[in-house]
Scaffold this motif. Sequence first.
Motif, PDB file in Angstrom:
ATOM      1  N   ALA A  99       0.814  -1.215   0.000  1.00 45.19           N
ATOM      2  CA  ALA A  99       0.000   0.000   0.000  1.00 45.19           C
ATOM      3  C   ALA A  99       0.848   1.267   0.000  1.00 45.19           C
ATOM      4  N   GLY A 100       2.162   1.121   0.101  1.00 43.72           N
ATOM      5  CA  GLY A 100       3.051   2.277   0.089  1.00 43.72           C
ATOM      6  C   GLY A 100       3.164   2.999   1.408  1.00 43.72           C
ATOM      7  N   LEU A 101       2.711   2.353   2.489  1.00 41.20           N
ATOM      8  CA  LEU A 101       2.836   2.958   3.806  1.00 41.20           C
ATOM      9  C   LEU A 101       4.251   2.768   4.343  1.00 41.20           C
ATOM     10  N   PRO A 102       4.703   3.625   5.234  1.00 41.75           N
ATOM     11  CA  PRO A 102       6.031   3.424   5.822  1.00 41.75           C
ATOM     12  C   PRO A 102       6.064   2.139   6.648  1.00 41.75           C
ATOM     13  N   PRO A 103       7.219   1.496   6.734  1.00 45.42           N
ATOM     14  CA  PRO A 103       7.295   0.259   7.519  1.00 45.42           C
ATOM     15  C   PRO A 103       7.042   0.531   9.000  1.00 45.42           C
TER      16      PRO A 103
ATOM     17  N   GLY B 200      -3.566   7.217  17.665  1.00 51.66           N
ATOM     18  CA  GLY B 200      -4.631   6.719  16.820  1.00 51.66           C
ATOM     19  C   GLY B 200      -4.537   5.206  16.741  1.00 51.66           C
ATOM     20  N   VAL B 201      -5.664   4.516  16.838  1.00 52.81           N
ATOM     21  CA  VAL B 201      -5.684   3.052  16.848  1.00 52.81           C
ATOM     22  C   VAL B 201      -6.493   2.561  15.649  1.00 52.81           C
ATOM     23  N   VAL B 202      -5.871   1.680  14.856  1.00 51.47           N
ATOM     24  CA  VAL B 202      -6.545   1.072  13.706  1.00 51.47           C
ATOM     25  C   VAL B 202      -6.446  -0.439  13.857  1.00 51.47           C
ATOM     26  N   ARG B 203      -7.585  -1.107  13.725  1.00 50.52           N
ATOM     27  CA  ARG B 203      -7.626  -2.563  13.835  1.00 50.52           C
ATOM     28  C   ARG B 203      -8.113  -3.135  12.515  1.00 50.52           C
ATOM     29  N   TRP B 204      -7.665  -4.372  12.225  1.00 50.92           N
ATOM     30  CA  TRP B 204      -8.158  -5.060  11.032  1.00 50.92           C
ATOM     31  C   TRP B 204      -8.201  -6.555  11.296  1.00 50.92           C
ATOM     32  N   ILE B 205      -8.949  -7.268  10.454  1.00 48.97           N
ATOM     33  CA  ILE B 205      -9.150  -8.702  10.617  1.00 48.97           C
ATOM     34  C   ILE B 205      -8.773  -9.423   9.333  1.00 48.97           C
ATOM     35  N   TRP B 206      -8.968 -10.756   9.347  1.00 46.78           N
ATOM     36  CA  TRP B 206      -8.518 -11.593   8.224  1.00 46.78           C
ATOM     37  C   TRP B 206      -9.046 -11.099   6.888  1.00 46.78           C
TER      38      TRP B 206
ATOM     39  N   THR C 293      -8.262  -0.293   4.703  1.00 48.89           N
ATOM     40  CA  THR C 293      -7.511  -0.247   5.960  1.00 48.89           C
ATOM     41  C   THR C 293      -6.311   0.685   5.830  1.00 48.89           C
ATOM     42  N   ALA C 294      -5.653   0.650   4.683  1.00 48.09           N
ATOM     43  CA  ALA C 294      -4.524   1.552   4.451  1.00 48.09           C
ATOM     44  C   ALA C 294      -4.974   3.009   4.526  1.00 48.09           C
ATOM     45  N   GLU C 295      -6.172   3.307   3.984  1.00 52.94           N
ATOM     46  CA  GLU C 295      -6.679   4.675   4.057  1.00 52.94           C
ATOM     47  C   GLU C 295      -7.009   5.066   5.491  1.00 52.94           C
ATOM     48  N   ARG C 296      -7.534   4.116   6.274  1.00 52.51           N
ATOM     49  CA  ARG C 296      -7.799   4.412   7.681  1.00 52.51           C
ATOM     50  C   ARG C 296      -6.510   4.732   8.418  1.00 52.51           C
ATOM     51  N   LEU C 297      -5.448   3.972   8.108  1.00 56.59           N
ATOM     52  CA  LEU C 297      -4.162   4.256   8.733  1.00 56.59           C
ATOM     53  C   LEU C 297      -3.652   5.641   8.339  1.00 56.59           C
ATOM     54  N   ARG C 298      -3.722   5.963   7.057  1.00 56.69           N
ATOM     55  CA  ARG C 298      -3.251   7.280   6.602  1.00 56.69           C
ATOM     56  C   ARG C 298      -4.039   8.397   7.279  1.00 56.69           C
ATOM     57  N   SER C 299      -5.321   8.174   7.464  1.00 52.70           N
ATOM     58  CA  SER C 299      -6.153   9.229   8.072  1.00 52.70           C
ATOM     59  C   SER C 299      -5.804   9.457   9.537  1.00 52.70           C
TER      60      SER C 299
END
Length: 303
Positions: free
Chosen positions: A205-209, A277-283, A292-298
Motif C-alpha cells: 500500500a506504500g505505507l512506511p514500515p 490513533g488506533v486502527v484494527r483489522w481482521i482476516w 484499511t490503508a486509508e484508515r491508517l493514513r487518516s
Amino acid sequence: MDLTFRAQWVAAGFSGDELRGFVRTGRLTPVRRGSYVRGDLPDDALARHILQVRAAMGELASDAVVSHVSAAVLHGLRIWGVRLDRVHVTRRRPTGGRCGALVHVHSATLDPLETVMIGGVPVTSLARTVADLGRMLPFEQAVVFADAAMFHKRPDRLEKADVLAVLDHEPRRPGTRAARRMLDFATGLSESVGESRSRVAIAAAGLPPPVLQWEVHAAATGAFIGRVDMAWPKQRTVGEFDGLVKYGRTLRPGQDVGEVLVEDKLREDALRDEDLGVVRWIWRDLSNFGPTAERLRSRFRPA
C-alpha cells in the motif's frame, strides 16, 4: 498415530482379502496405496500431511530428502496459502524432476550439511527449506514461512546469514532474486501469519514500515499500557491485527473470551488517552487492504 504398511500385515499372516475387509469396516484407513493408519485419519491437515510424507518416503529412492512445503511442515513452521496434497522431496541429481498426483520430486544439488533428520526422516535444513520456498513461492507466502523460521521465540530460530549462505552457493539458480527479496523483508518479530501478511499488505500500500511489537507506556507515570502489533511512533498511530486465535491464546484459566474483549477495549481506551490513533483489522481485510490503508493514513499525524 502409527503408520503401518501392507508388507507388515502380510508378514504377520493377514491376506489381501482381510486387509480389504479391515478398510471396509473402518479398522484401517489408507494413507496412500499400501500404507494405513488404524481407525480414521486425523482431522488436522498438518498431521495428515506428515503421515503422507512418512508413507511416501517408504516408496521413494534412498537419496530422496523431504523438502519445500513438506519440510516446512516437519520443521513446524506456520503454514498458509500452500497446497498440502502433494509430498515434496528433493533428489541429488541435475535433472529428472517430476510432479505426480501425490509426490513432487525436485532435482537439485544438495549439500550433506543441508540435510537434517526429523523423526528418522531426512529433511532439508531450516535454512535450505526457507531458501527453496523463497525461490518457488509468491512473495507473500514466502514471507510467512521466513518470518516463522526466524521467529524470535523459536528455540532453533533461523538467522538471515544462514539462508544467504544457501543462496550464495547457487547464485544463478532460478528464483534466487525473489528469495533474496523475501529474506530482506523477513523479520523474527512477526508473531503470526496475520501479522506477516499485514506487513506485506502495508508495504504494497506504500505505507512506511511499522515498528513491530512496540511497547506503550503512560507519558505521565511511565506505567506499562501494552504491546501493540505494529506502530508508527512519529505519526502517533498503532495498528492491531485481530485474529480469533489471538484471543484463545491469551485466556487465563477460568477466563472467557468476553473478559478478554473487555480488557482489550480498556487497553485501547488507554492507548487513545496517550494521543495514539488506533486502527484494527481482521482476516478479510487482508484480501483487500486498501480501505484499511486509508484508515491508517487518516490517523497519521504529521511527522
